[in-house]
Design an enzyme around this catalytic site. Sequence first.
Site, short mmCIF file in Angstrom:
data_model
loop_
_atom_site.label_atom_id
_atom_site.label_comp_id
_atom_site.label_asym_id
_atom_site.label_seq_id
_atom_site.Cartn_x
_atom_site.Cartn_y
_atom_site.Cartn_z
N CYS A 121 9.41 -0.09 5.67
CA CYS A 121 9.65 -0.69 4.36
C CYS A 121 11.13 -0.60 3.98
O CYS A 121 11.94 -1.34 4.51
CB CYS A 121 8.74 -0.07 3.31
N HIS A 229 3.62 -0.66 5.68
CA HIS A 229 3.50 0.80 5.65
C HIS A 229 2.46 1.26 6.68
O HIS A 229 1.30 1.49 6.35
CB HIS A 229 3.11 1.28 4.25
N GLU A 231 2.20 4.15 8.00
CA GLU A 231 1.83 5.57 7.84
C GLU A 231 0.48 5.74 7.15
O GLU A 231 -0.16 6.79 7.27
CB GLU A 231 2.93 6.34 7.10
#
Length: 261
Positions: A121, A229, A231
């Site tokens: 990001c 994202h 993660e």
Amino acid sequence: MPSVSPKATRRPVVGIIGNAHMMNDRYEVHAAGHINSEAVAEVAGCVPLIVPADPRFVSVADLMAVCDGFLLTGGRPNVHPDEYGEPETPAHGAFDRGRDAITLPLIRACVESGQPFLGVCRGFQEVNVAMGGSLYPEIRDLPGRMNHRMPPDGTMEEVFAHRHVVTFTEGGVFHRLMGASAVMTNTLHGQGVARAGGRIVIDGLAPDGTPEALYVKDAPGFTLAVQWHPEWNAANDPVSRPLFTAFGDAVRAWAGQGKGR
């Protein structure tokens, strides 16, 4: 029984770039999301170490000596437009100049040395700016673009839900890594790449043409970055897991060459 050297068995260290925050409106902190540490520890197989990204406390040389690789995280503050030669406007939002002062030269140093990093990001945007590129302050204001910002309401699962397709260059780096030419991702960003920096290869696009995946051409190390994202739910998501696994493998390879600490 022979003793085992702690250095021989240690996991490599990934510096997770922290963001400056104000806790309870008066207490300054550097922080990074729990899901970043979880992805680094459980999927990449490395030790997560949160970095106070401020030149008052650390230097690029310090970080490269202590860490084997870096996760360039997302964050609410944006890269200051001074860094790509444009004037500040209200549309550019909040900034973290301390982070700019650390991450941009860190990226350039890692590109040169081959030390691995993964951009996410804001980190994706930082890689582009570090290599001479520029950013749009607000993607949704551009003709023909969708709103890439996070939903204003909902659970965390709803906020991080898959919302659009990313199509990779046929036969490119991300296509080979993912084993697919198109994948579904979340989207939680306001800014985006305007002009690609020198050596930046845009390797994935959203349906509206917004760059979503990139790497640095001819860099000796791992330089992948994504606008979404990964993660979130990294251990189970079929797109996130190979990305963090490949990053972990690159960090271990760097540490195994004796170039880490």
